[in-house]
Design a protein around this motif. Structure first.
Motif, PDB file in Angstrom:
ATOM      1  N   TRP A  63       0.835  -1.209   0.000  1.00 61.22           N
ATOM      2  CA  TRP A  63       0.000   0.000   0.000  1.00 61.22           C
ATOM      3  C   TRP A  63       0.866   1.255   0.000  1.00 61.22           C
ATOM      4  O   TRP A  63       1.890   1.326   0.671  1.00 61.22           O
ATOM      5  CB  TRP A  63      -0.910   0.012   1.232  1.00 61.22           C
ATOM      6  CG  TRP A  63      -1.340   1.383   1.676  1.00 61.22           C
ATOM      7  CD1 TRP A  63      -0.811   2.114   2.695  1.00 61.22           C
ATOM      8  CD2 TRP A  63      -2.361   2.187   1.094  1.00 61.22           C
ATOM      9  NE1 TRP A  63      -1.443   3.319   2.807  1.00 61.22           N
ATOM     10  CE2 TRP A  63      -2.407   3.402   1.820  1.00 61.22           C
ATOM     11  CE3 TRP A  63      -3.239   2.016   0.023  1.00 61.22           C
ATOM     12  CZ2 TRP A  63      -3.300   4.423   1.532  1.00 61.22           C
ATOM     13  CZ3 TRP A  63      -4.130   3.035  -0.275  1.00 61.22           C
ATOM     14  CH2 TRP A  63      -4.146   4.213   0.476  1.00 61.22           C
ATOM     15  N   GLY A  64       0.428   2.271  -0.752  1.00 60.63           N
ATOM     16  CA  GLY A  64       1.083   3.570  -0.715  1.00 60.63           C
ATOM     17  C   GLY A  64       1.531   4.020  -2.083  1.00 60.63           C
ATOM     18  O   GLY A  64       1.247   3.397  -3.113  1.00 60.63           O
ATOM     19  N   MET A  65       2.252   5.154  -2.085  1.00 59.57           N
ATOM     20  CA  MET A  65       2.808   5.709  -3.309  1.00 59.57           C
ATOM     21  C   MET A  65       4.308   5.437  -3.333  1.00 59.57           C
ATOM     22  O   MET A  65       4.917   5.092  -2.324  1.00 59.57           O
ATOM     23  CB  MET A  65       2.542   7.219  -3.372  1.00 59.57           C
ATOM     24  CG  MET A  65       1.062   7.586  -3.322  1.00 59.57           C
ATOM     25  SD  MET A  65       0.160   7.067  -4.795  1.00 59.57           S
ATOM     26  CE  MET A  65       0.816   8.210  -6.004  1.00 59.57           C
ATOM     27  N   GLU A  66       4.901   5.608  -4.505  1.00 57.15           N
ATOM     28  CA  GLU A  66       6.338   5.383  -4.634  1.00 57.15           C
ATOM     29  C   GLU A  66       7.112   6.250  -3.646  1.00 57.15           C
ATOM     30  O   GLU A  66       6.833   7.435  -3.495  1.00 57.15           O
ATOM     31  CB  GLU A  66       6.802   5.695  -6.061  1.00 57.15           C
ATOM     32  CG  GLU A  66       6.360   4.665  -7.086  1.00 57.15           C
ATOM     33  CD  GLU A  66       6.858   3.272  -6.750  1.00 57.15           C
ATOM     34  OE1 GLU A  66       7.981   3.156  -6.233  1.00 57.15           O
ATOM     35  OE2 GLU A  66       6.122   2.296  -6.995  1.00 57.15           O
ATOM     36  N   GLY A  67       8.097   5.647  -2.990  1.00 52.05           N
ATOM     37  CA  GLY A  67       8.906   6.373  -2.012  1.00 52.05           C
ATOM     38  C   GLY A  67       8.375   6.248  -0.607  1.00 52.05           C
ATOM     39  O   GLY A  67       9.072   6.561   0.351  1.00 52.05           O
ATOM     40  N   SER A  68       7.134   5.789  -0.467  1.00 50.17           N
ATOM     41  CA  SER A  68       6.578   5.630   0.877  1.00 50.17           C
ATOM     42  C   SER A  68       5.503   4.548   0.829  1.00 50.17           C
ATOM     43  O   SER A  68       4.316   4.823   0.823  1.00 50.17           O
ATOM     44  CB  SER A  68       5.994   6.959   1.379  1.00 50.17           C
ATOM     45  OG  SER A  68       5.511   6.811   2.699  1.00 50.17           O
ATOM     46  N   ARG A  69       5.941   3.299   0.770  1.00 46.11           N
ATOM     47  CA  ARG A  69       5.018   2.188   0.668  1.00 46.11           C
ATOM     48  C   ARG A  69       5.157   1.294   1.902  1.00 46.11           C
ATOM     49  O   ARG A  69       6.194   1.260   2.555  1.00 46.11           O
ATOM     50  CB  ARG A  69       5.277   1.364  -0.597  1.00 46.11           C
ATOM     51  CG  ARG A  69       5.122   2.160  -1.888  1.00 46.11           C
ATOM     52  CD  ARG A  69       5.184   1.254  -3.103  1.00 46.11           C
ATOM     53  NE  ARG A  69       4.038   0.384  -3.208  1.00 46.11           N
ATOM     54  CZ  ARG A  69       2.898   0.721  -3.810  1.00 46.11           C
ATOM     55  NH1 ARG A  69       2.761   1.919  -4.344  1.00 46.11           N
ATOM     56  NH2 ARG A  69       1.888  -0.135  -3.880  1.00 46.11           N
ATOM     57  N   MET A  70       4.082   0.566   2.189  1.00 40.37           N
ATOM     58  CA  MET A  70       4.069  -0.366   3.310  1.00 40.37           C
ATOM     59  C   MET A  70       3.530  -1.702   2.828  1.00 40.37           C
ATOM     60  O   MET A  70       2.648  -1.750   1.963  1.00 40.37           O
ATOM     61  CB  MET A  70       3.195   0.163   4.450  1.00 40.37           C
ATOM     62  CG  MET A  70       3.629   1.487   5.029  1.00 40.37           C
ATOM     63  SD  MET A  70       2.488   2.042   6.308  1.00 40.37           S
ATOM     64  CE  MET A  70       2.774   0.836   7.572  1.00 40.37           C
ATOM     65  N   GLN A  71       4.057  -2.772   3.406  1.00 44.77           N
ATOM     66  CA  GLN A  71       3.607  -4.110   3.051  1.00 44.77           C
ATOM     67  C   GLN A  71       2.945  -4.764   4.254  1.00 44.77           C
ATOM     68  O   GLN A  71       3.493  -4.752   5.360  1.00 44.77           O
ATOM     69  CB  GLN A  71       4.784  -4.964   2.579  1.00 44.77           C
ATOM     70  CG  GLN A  71       5.373  -4.509   1.247  1.00 44.77           C
ATOM     71  CD  GLN A  71       6.520  -5.399   0.815  1.00 44.77           C
ATOM     72  OE1 GLN A  71       7.422  -5.686   1.577  1.00 44.77           O
ATOM     73  NE2 GLN A  71       6.480  -5.836  -0.433  1.00 44.77           N
ATOM     74  N   PHE A  72       1.765  -5.327   4.035  1.00 46.75           N
ATOM     75  CA  PHE A  72       0.982  -5.931   5.094  1.00 46.75           C
ATOM     76  C   PHE A  72       0.782  -7.415   4.812  1.00 46.75           C
ATOM     77  O   PHE A  72       0.543  -7.829   3.674  1.00 46.75           O
ATOM     78  CB  PHE A  72      -0.388  -5.259   5.209  1.00 46.75           C
ATOM     79  CG  PHE A  72      -0.340  -3.823   5.643  1.00 46.75           C
ATOM     80  CD1 PHE A  72      -0.427  -3.487   6.977  1.00 46.75           C
ATOM     81  CD2 PHE A  72      -0.198  -2.804   4.703  1.00 46.75           C
ATOM     82  CE1 PHE A  72      -0.383  -2.156   7.377  1.00 46.75           C
ATOM     83  CE2 PHE A  72      -0.151  -1.490   5.089  1.00 46.75           C
ATOM     84  CZ  PHE A  72      -0.242  -1.157   6.437  1.00 46.75           C
ATOM     85  N   ALA A  73       0.830  -8.212   5.887  1.00 48.56           N
ATOM     86  CA  ALA A  73       0.490  -9.624   5.749  1.00 48.56           C
ATOM     87  C   ALA A  73      -1.017  -9.793   5.655  1.00 48.56           C
ATOM     88  O   ALA A  73      -1.510 -10.706   4.994  1.00 48.56           O
ATOM     89  CB  ALA A  73       1.046 -10.409   6.932  1.00 48.56           C
ATOM     90  N   GLY A  74      -1.749  -8.919   6.322  1.00 50.30           N
ATOM     91  CA  GLY A  74      -3.204  -9.002   6.341  1.00 50.30           C
ATOM     92  C   GLY A  74      -3.830  -8.280   5.165  1.00 50.30           C
ATOM     93  O   GLY A  74      -3.349  -7.234   4.721  1.00 50.30           O
TER      94      GLY A  74
END
Length: 795
Positions: free
Chosen positions: A64-75
């Motif tokens: 989730w997020g935009m380039e340069g500031s993204r996060m990855q979730f297991a859920g």
């Protein structure tokens, strides 16, 4: 004949006790580390292997997020599993699983206790995962709300009875009916179930948001795919379904990926993940370290084996005169190697068995393989033993057996100067590895010290963390009473709370844009927090003001940014800017800017951050205390907690400890490298000792001639020692650029990047030279101080 060879070998071992002990010790150290490494690797790669359909099980992850500031979730979203199962023929089945991190149960004696490994799941879980049932019907057990299936050990522990179908469990003030019992889940999985409640219970309790497509992070979604499915094509179809249900704005910012089940254990980056995680870094480190140290031990054995060949050269001559072939002599010495390594293997098995539990405890790894020798481990150990025997024995046996009878009679078998090229090369390689390890240990220690003691932008000392059950609405209403009562105690300076704090892996990102500029939104890290978070953490305001409890509008209309966020949002004037964040009815005004601080470890860059009050997201309470005696503050905090919310378990931690745990892997790597360095240096020194023994045997007559011609013991000592010092110098010259290359790789991604300080090289060189001198001093001194008459005798 074989028995004769064995008797000769045993006599040789007993005759040269010191060299035999040195050889066996070196090989034992290398084999012990190899066995531990192989056991650890097999252990880590065993995760999820017991699931019969593991090759076709995938988990949906969210980026989730935009380039340069993204996060990855297991859920992922709770709507995904049912939707994909219905729309995509490649999806044979789907299950949603949610872990309850704060489940509390009441046992038969009405004792309250925390239930670990409590999950919610759809009934499809029994079709996808291999869960062996003791009682219950798979399709029916989790169909109704407020039903639960428990493990066999839980049934025995709570009810002292395996026949528990129809009995009740009280969970967080809700009554759950037991509908099934399953056998205990093996430890080698990230889904270690003890309790599985029906997923429909979450709907009944109102814990599933109305907009199921717009919420993610809590629910793990697993798909059972048809064999041979094209995952890339399937992800494309999933993206189209997402766009239909989410709209273009969110769909552009969300990317779904299919993660194979056997990769879950190795991914440490996903937020909200569950279960123990493996470390690829440790796998590579141990494989390289075990291989290098075993190789050094082999070099060491070769050197020591060859150092004593002059004592047996006449034996070789006599055996050749009476008809022994070169192959027979070579076999004799290969048999000696076999016996030495077999003896070492016996000792290494004892050591490995003794060290296995401490080794896993040190790594904080879960030992899941059963005791005893598995077929895979036995095959790997046998292969290593065979390679070690061949590598260590071939060269010495061929070298020793190559001398002809004529050369032996003529005395042309000296191993003096110029005859030790291969063996010197072995010593150079051994010490080069040792120097490299010393440099890496010093560098990593320096790096960790910098990261833990630099200005982090906040104060971590004298701060206590309390886990607050923010998702319980009744308890949530008691927060302000709890905070106010804590503030009354003289040992407490400040109290606040936040969704995330340094050292905690509960991060959240949101999309933020300036009012009137909807097309230019940026993804910022969000920090929902209580008023008072800035003084409690010791943050420093760069401009503007802090939140004020007396200003009612601050609760709903104000935000504070860090300096990185001001730059990211491209705000010409931060104070007074109006920003739109999700969940707000109207824009919020920037009232302050704090200096950047490390909410995460210094391995990560500081993210743009927005701080705003949100009482529904107070995951952790932070208390700053004034006393130098933390027990006084802890006693006061516990007294207040149990007086206001006695129904919830009281637990605490120190912010300093939590933050320092972020560098646990680096610290353990440094400690492991230190251990490897010590082992490598000891084995290398034994190899140098073998070379010095060879020098004594091969240069006695040269020493006698030099003494007769007027050479003093001091001059002879310097002449002979320079050969050893030259080898150590060459080792350093090889090691320094090698270490530099490894350092460049190691520092990638760290906040602290610098060239290696000159003193690291100096310390490594001094250490290596000192060890070399101590190793060879006794032998060389004994040689140069011998009586010239003794050195000229025919040995």
């Amino acid at each position: 004949m074989l028995l004769s060879y064995i008797r000769i070998t045993l006599r040789k071992i007993l005759k040269s006790k010191s060299l035999s002990v040195i050889s066996i010790s070196g090989i034992t150290a290398g084999l012990t580390l190899s066995i531990l490494t192989m056991y650890y690797v097999l252990n880590e790669y065993s995760f999820e292997n017991f699931h019969l359909k593991k090759d076709d099980i995938y988990r949906i992850t969210v980026d989730w997020g935009m380039e340069g500031s993204r996060m990855q979730f297991a859920g992922s979203m709770p709507a995904l599993g049912p939707a994909f199962k219905e729309a995509l023929p490649e999806v044979l089945n789907a299950v949603r699983i949610r872990k309850e991190w704060n489940a509390t149960l009441t046992d038969r004696e009405d004792n309250l206790y925390k239930a670990d490994n409590f999950f919610f799941a759809d009934p499809e879980i029994f079709d996808i995962f291999t869960i062996k049932l003791k009682a219950g019907i798979p399709d029916e057990m989790l169909k109704e709300p407020y039903s639960v299936v428990i493990s066999e050990s839980v049934a025995e522990r709570i009810f002292n009875d395996k026949n528990v179908i129809g009995k009740n469990l009280e969970y967080n003030d809700e009554v759950l009916k037991i509908t099934g019992v399953f056998k205990d889940i093996p430890l080698n999985t990230h889904l270690k179930f003890d309790y599985i409640a029906s997923f429909s219970t979450l709907y009944a309790m109102g814990k599933i948001p109305e907009m199921e497509w717009n919420s993610w992070g809590d629910d793990l979604t697993y798909l059972l795919l048809a064999g041979g499915c094209d995952c890339s094509a399937l992800e494309g179809q999933m993206a189209k379904i997402m766009k239909t249900n989410l709209g273009e704005y969110l769909a552009e910012r969300i990317k779904l990926s299919l993660q194979p089940l056997d990769q879950v254990h190795w991914n440490n980056e996903l937020r909200g993940d569950v279960g123990p995680k493996g470390s690829p870094q440790y796998i590579y480190l141990f494989i390289v370290a075990a291989s290098v140290i075993l190789l050094i031990a082999c070099f060491n054995y070769i050197n020591i084996s060859l150092s004593g060949y002059l004592d047996r050269i006449k034996e070789i001559g006599i055996r050749k005169v009476i008809g022994a072939k070169r192959s027979q002599i070579a076999f004799q010495y290969l048999l000696e190697t076999f016996i030495i390594i077999l003896t070492s293997f016996f000792f290494s098995l004892i050591l490995a068995d003794f060290l296995t539990d401490p080794f896993f405890n040190f790594l904080r790894a879960v030992k899941v393989l059963p005791g005893g020798v598995s077929s895979e481990l036995a095959a790997l150990v046998a292969a290593v033993i065979l390679i070690t025997i061949v590598f260590s024995g071939i060269y010495p046996s061929l070298y020793i057996s190559r001398f002809s009878v004529v050369n032996i009679i003529n005395g042309k078998y000296s191993a003096g100067k110029g005859k030790l090229t291969i063996r010197k090369l072995f010593v150079v390689i051994q010490y080069a590895v040792s120097v490299t390890l010393i440099i890496l240990v010093l560098l990593i220690s320096r790096q960790i010290n910098y990261m833990k003691n630099s200005d982090l932008g906040f104060h971590k000392e004298k701060r206590i963390l309390l886990h607050f059950p923010y998702n319980d609405e009744i308890i949530q209403k008691k927060y302000h009473l709890l905070r106010n009562e804590l503030n009354k105690h003289p040992s407490v300076l400040n109290v606040s709370s936040a969704y995330s704090l340094p050292g905690l892996n509960s991060m959240m990102n949101i999309s933020v844009n300036e009012e009137g500029n909807d097309e230019n939104s940026k993804t910022l890290q969000a920090l929902p927090a209580d008023i008072g978070i800035i003084p409690t953490l010791g943050l420093e305001l760069a401009e503007g003001r802090d939140f004020d409890e007396q200003i009612i509008s601050d609760f709903q209309e104000s935000i504070i940014l860090n300096k990185k966020a001001v730059k990211t949002l491209e705000l010409e004037k931060a104070i007074g800017s109006r920003l739109i964040i999700p969940g707000g009815d109207k824009p919020r005004t920037v009232i302050g800017v704090v200096k950047d601080f490390h909410l995460q470890s210094m391995r990560r860059n500081i993210n743009p951050l927005v701080i705003y009050p949100d009482p529904s997201m107070m995951l952790t309470i932070i208390v700053e205390y004034s006393s130098d005696n933390p027990s006084e503050a802890l006693a006061a905090i516990k007294s207040v907690w149990t007086g206001i919310i006695p129904e919830k378990e009281y637990s605490f931690s120190f912010l300093e400890d939590k933050y320092d745990l972020l560098y646990l892997k680096e610290e353990r790597t440094a400690q492991l490298l230190t251990g490897f360095s010590v082992i490598a240096i000891i084995i290398s020194s034994l190899g140098l000792f073998g070379i010095s023994s060879l020098l004594v045997n091969g240069r006695k007559k040269e020493t006698g001639v030099r003494k007769i011609l007027g050479a003093s013991p001091r001059n002879l000592f310097l002449i002979y020692m320079k050969d050893f010092m030259a080898m150590v110098l060459i080792s350093n010259i090889i090691a320094w650029p090698t270490a530099g290359y490894i350092i460049d790789l190691w520092l990638t991604g760290f906040a602290y990047k610098t060239d290696v300080a000159w003193w690291i090289f100096v310390i490594s060189a001094i250490s290596c030279f000192s060890i070399a001198i101590l190793t060879t001093f006794g032998k060389v001194s004994g040689l140069v101080n011998m009586n010239p008459v003794d050195t000229l005798r025919n040995e």
